[in-house]
Design a protein around this motif. Structure first.
Motif, PDB file in Angstrom:
ATOM      1  N   MET A   1      34.769  25.096  24.611  1.00 35.37           N
ATOM      2  CA  MET A   1      34.557  25.041  26.058  1.00 35.37           C
ATOM      3  C   MET A   1      35.890  25.154  26.812  1.00 35.37           C
ATOM      4  O   MET A   1      36.003  25.880  27.761  1.00 35.37           O
ATOM      5  CB  MET A   1      33.834  23.735  26.411  1.00 35.37           C
ATOM      6  N   TYR A   2      36.901  24.435  26.347  1.00 38.99           N
ATOM      7  CA  TYR A   2      38.176  24.428  27.052  1.00 38.99           C
ATOM      8  C   TYR A   2      38.795  25.822  27.112  1.00 38.99           C
ATOM      9  O   TYR A   2      39.249  26.252  28.171  1.00 38.99           O
ATOM     10  CB  TYR A   2      39.130  23.432  26.388  1.00 38.99           C
ATOM     11  N   LYS A   3      38.818  26.558  26.012  1.00 40.67           N
ATOM     12  CA  LYS A   3      39.393  27.908  26.000  1.00 40.67           C
ATOM     13  C   LYS A   3      38.634  28.831  26.941  1.00 40.67           C
ATOM     14  O   LYS A   3      39.227  29.664  27.620  1.00 40.67           O
ATOM     15  CB  LYS A   3      39.391  28.483  24.582  1.00 40.67           C
ATOM     16  N   LYS A   4      37.316  28.678  26.975  1.00 39.71           N
ATOM     17  CA  LYS A   4      36.490  29.479  27.885  1.00 39.71           C
ATOM     18  C   LYS A   4      36.872  29.168  29.344  1.00 39.71           C
ATOM     19  O   LYS A   4      37.021  30.073  30.155  1.00 39.71           O
ATOM     20  CB  LYS A   4      35.017  29.173  27.628  1.00 39.71           C
TER      21      LYS A   4
ATOM     22  N   VAL B   1      39.760  27.957  30.486  1.00 42.49           N
ATOM     23  CA  VAL B   1      41.099  28.480  30.762  1.00 42.49           C
ATOM     24  C   VAL B   1      41.018  29.971  31.060  1.00 42.49           C
ATOM     25  O   VAL B   1      41.608  30.455  32.030  1.00 42.49           O
ATOM     26  CB  VAL B   1      42.066  28.200  29.582  1.00 42.49           C
ATOM     27  N   LYS B   2      40.286  30.705  30.253  1.00 46.37           N
ATOM     28  CA  LYS B   2      40.151  32.157  30.458  1.00 46.37           C
ATOM     29  C   LYS B   2      39.490  32.459  31.805  1.00 46.37           C
ATOM     30  O   LYS B   2      39.935  33.346  32.542  1.00 46.37           O
ATOM     31  CB  LYS B   2      39.352  32.779  29.306  1.00 46.37           C
ATOM     32  N   GLU B   3      38.433  31.714  32.136  1.00 49.48           N
ATOM     33  CA  GLU B   3      37.751  31.934  33.421  1.00 49.48           C
ATOM     34  C   GLU B   3      38.672  31.612  34.593  1.00 49.48           C
ATOM     35  O   GLU B   3      38.685  32.340  35.592  1.00 49.48           O
ATOM     36  CB  GLU B   3      36.474  31.096  33.484  1.00 49.48           C
TER      37      GLU B   3
ATOM     38  N   LEU C   1      40.054  34.107  37.502  1.00 47.64           N
ATOM     39  CA  LEU C   1      39.953  33.783  38.927  1.00 47.64           C
ATOM     40  C   LEU C   1      41.317  33.930  39.596  1.00 47.64           C
ATOM     41  O   LEU C   1      41.441  34.550  40.661  1.00 47.64           O
ATOM     42  CB  LEU C   1      39.422  32.355  39.111  1.00 47.64           C
ATOM     43  N   ILE C   2      42.359  33.404  38.963  1.00 45.80           N
ATOM     44  CA  ILE C   2      43.698  33.464  39.553  1.00 45.80           C
ATOM     45  C   ILE C   2      44.212  34.902  39.587  1.00 45.80           C
ATOM     46  O   ILE C   2      44.881  35.302  40.547  1.00 45.80           O
ATOM     47  CB  ILE C   2      44.668  32.517  38.812  1.00 45.80           C
ATOM     48  N   THR C   3      43.889  35.693  38.581  1.00 49.37           N
ATOM     49  CA  THR C   3      44.260  37.114  38.611  1.00 49.37           C
ATOM     50  C   THR C   3      43.630  37.793  39.817  1.00 49.37           C
ATOM     51  O   THR C   3      44.294  38.554  40.536  1.00 49.37           O
ATOM     52  CB  THR C   3      43.835  37.812  37.309  1.00 49.37           C
ATOM     53  N   ASN C   4      42.361  37.515  40.085  1.00 55.79           N
ATOM     54  CA  ASN C   4      41.688  38.078  41.260  1.00 55.79           C
ATOM     55  C   ASN C   4      42.331  37.570  42.554  1.00 55.79           C
ATOM     56  O   ASN C   4      42.497  38.332  43.513  1.00 55.79           O
ATOM     57  CB  ASN C   4      40.200  37.765  41.235  1.00 55.79           C
TER      58      ASN C   4
ATOM     59  N   GLY D   1      51.006  26.328  35.849  1.00 52.51           N
ATOM     60  CA  GLY D   1      50.270  25.366  35.038  1.00 52.51           C
ATOM     61  C   GLY D   1      48.818  25.267  35.438  1.00 52.51           C
ATOM     62  O   GLY D   1      48.461  25.529  36.586  1.00 52.51           O
ATOM     63  N   ILE D   2      48.000  24.890  34.463  1.00 51.12           N
ATOM     64  CA  ILE D   2      46.568  24.660  34.675  1.00 51.12           C
ATOM     65  C   ILE D   2      46.230  23.321  34.035  1.00 51.12           C
ATOM     66  O   ILE D   2      46.570  23.082  32.873  1.00 51.12           O
ATOM     67  CB  ILE D   2      45.697  25.759  34.023  1.00 51.12           C
ATOM     68  N   ASP D   3      45.567  22.444  34.791  1.00 49.39           N
ATOM     69  CA  ASP D   3      45.133  21.144  34.285  1.00 49.39           C
ATOM     70  C   ASP D   3      43.632  21.032  34.525  1.00 49.39           C
ATOM     71  O   ASP D   3      43.191  21.050  35.681  1.00 49.39           O
ATOM     72  CB  ASP D   3      45.897  20.036  35.012  1.00 49.39           C
ATOM     73  N   ILE D   4      42.864  20.968  33.452  1.00 55.54           N
ATOM     74  CA  ILE D   4      41.404  20.927  33.539  1.00 55.54           C
ATOM     75  C   ILE D   4      40.902  19.570  33.078  1.00 55.54           C
ATOM     76  O   ILE D   4      41.332  19.069  32.034  1.00 55.54           O
ATOM     77  CB  ILE D   4      40.769  22.015  32.650  1.00 55.54           C
TER      78      ILE D   4
END
Length: 122
Positions: free
Chosen positions: A1-4, A6-8, A12-15, A77-80
């Motif tokens: 779930m976590y890798k999914k 991060v990718k999503e 979103l950030i790329t967009n 950085g990304i913190d989920i």
């Protein structure tokens, strides 16, 4: 779930980056929840806009791409935690050295920006 997740979030950030860099308000709008507000500090001047006001500003200024700027935006950085996340970005453009902090949440199973705060660092 976590890798999914991060990718999503990275997608979103790329967009988000492409919307800002290319001046593509439709791509940018899709990244945000409708109820988001944007708060900032630009050269010690407070900035508060609704998403509609923010998008109008993007539409009515030359884009970094149109001005021939090189793309230098990046994720710091990304913190989920569960269905929420915080993302820190470096967004240099248009003569500014912006740092964005984005609060994200999963809404209808999609990550959306629900709050944006940013500042310009000289």
């Amino acid at each position: 779930m976590y890798k999914k997740d991060v990718k999503e979030i990275e997608n979103l950030i790329t967009n988000y980056f492409m919307g800002i860099f290319n001046g593509d308000s439709a791509k940018l709008e899709a990244c945000f929840d409708d109820n988001v507000h944007i708060y900032g500090d630009v050269k010690e001047i407070e900035y508060l806009k609704s998403i509609k006001e923010y998008l109008a500003g993007v539409e009515n200024r030359p884009s970094p791409k149109d001005l021939g700027e090189s793309f230098q935006m990046k994720i710091i950085g990304i913190d989920i935690m569960g269905k929420i996340a915080m993302v820190k970005l470096h967004v240099p453009m248009l003569g500014y050295n912006y740092y964005d902090y984005l609060s994200l949440a999963t809404i209808d199973n999609n990550w959306k920006i629900v709050n944006k705060i940013f500042t310009h660092v000289a």
